[in-house]
Design an enzyme around this catalytic site. Sequence first.
Site, PDB file in Angstrom:
ATOM      1  CG  ASP A  11      -1.498   1.354   1.355  1.00 33.58           C
ATOM      2  OD1 ASP A  11      -2.313   1.569   0.737  1.00 33.58           O
ATOM      3  OD2 ASP A  11      -1.207   1.815   2.538  1.00 33.58           O
TER       4      ASP A  11
ATOM      5  CG  ASP B 299      -1.493   7.779   0.034  1.00 30.26           C
ATOM      6  OD1 ASP B 299      -0.291   8.138  -0.246  1.00 30.26           O
ATOM      7  OD2 ASP B 299      -2.606   7.919  -0.546  1.00 30.26           O
TER       8      ASP B 299
ATOM      9  N   GLY C 282      -3.928  12.450   4.682  1.00 27.45           N
ATOM     10  CA  GLY C 282      -5.416  12.494   3.668  1.00 27.45           C
ATOM     11  C   GLY C 282      -4.891  12.444   1.987  1.00 27.45           C
ATOM     12  CE1 TYR C 283      -9.081  11.569  -1.415  1.00 33.16           C
ATOM     13  CE2 TYR C 283     -10.119  12.924   0.201  1.00 33.16           C
ATOM     14  CZ  TYR C 283     -10.181  11.926  -0.660  1.00 33.16           C
ATOM     15  OH  TYR C 283     -11.227  11.134  -0.446  1.00 33.16           O
TER      16      TYR C 283
ATOM     17  CD  GLN D 277      -3.436   7.983  -4.442  1.00 35.67           C
ATOM     18  OE1 GLN D 277      -3.831   8.899  -4.513  1.00 35.67           O
ATOM     19  NE2 GLN D 277      -2.848   7.155  -3.545  1.00 35.67           N
ATOM     20  CB  SER D 278     -11.216   7.645  -4.561  1.00 39.01           C
ATOM     21  OG  SER D 278     -10.688   8.223  -3.255  1.00 39.01           O
TER      22      SER D 278
ATOM     23  NE  ARG E 171     -12.930   3.003  -3.270  1.00 40.52           N
ATOM     24  CZ  ARG E 171     -12.153   4.163  -2.958  1.00 40.52           C
ATOM     25  NH1 ARG E 171     -11.147   4.282  -3.771  1.00 40.52           N
ATOM     26  NH2 ARG E 171     -12.345   4.519  -1.569  1.00 40.52           N
ATOM     27  CE  LYS E 172      -5.078  -0.207  -1.593  1.00 42.98           C
ATOM     28  NZ  LYS E 172      -3.922  -0.027  -1.040  1.00 42.98           N
TER      29      LYS E 172
ATOM     30  CG  ASP F  99      -2.284   2.451   6.379  1.00 40.46           C
ATOM     31  OD1 ASP F  99      -2.251   2.075   5.125  1.00 40.46           O
ATOM     32  OD2 ASP F  99      -2.427   3.488   6.819  1.00 40.46           O
TER      33      ASP F  99
END
Length: 192
Positions: A9, A11, A19-20, A53-54, A109-110, A135
């Site tokens: 993963d 982030d 966050g983003y 990465q939505s 999408r995971k 995480d």
Amino acid sequence: MKEPAAFIDRDGTINEQMGYINHLSRFKIIPGVPEAIGLLNDLGFLVIVITNQSGIARGYYSIDLVHQIHDLLRKTIKKEANATIDAILFCPHHPQGTVSEYTMDCDCRKPKTGLIKQACMDFKIDLTNSFVIGDMASDMELANHAGVKGIMVKTGYGLGEIDFILPKKRLEITFIAENLLRAVRFLEKRCR
């Protein structure tokens, strides 16, 4: 010949969870990550970063920024540890997005397994000896859905997920590590 893969993963596992990540300046690699990836290279694992990465679908940042961040990641890992990331795969989608071309319910999408399936099309991967390292509980769900082992890290959202989310789910987890480097040290012991 098939090789084991470490599906990592991004982030919260490779870089600090902020966050983003909507600007290059917000991308901060967690200490020990370059060394961990170098060790995975030495152990014969394919290193494949898999990340949702939505923010692309939500219009928070562009797909070009994601590519810039990934270029920075590769260069930093190479410079600091002479290490290599074999692939970086990401899902830009979200069902409630605002950018029409990325607004969808996808299979990448995971915790869905589309990114691992893509990696298996691109590389000869031995899934029985592969790991997902992340995480979040969704990373461990991905591992379970794909039939690979899961290692949870305490960085990023890890501590909270371990305390509040994982107890509600019946997930098989192989190991809980302080961070990515400790996770890879665990793999090193298993391999040697």
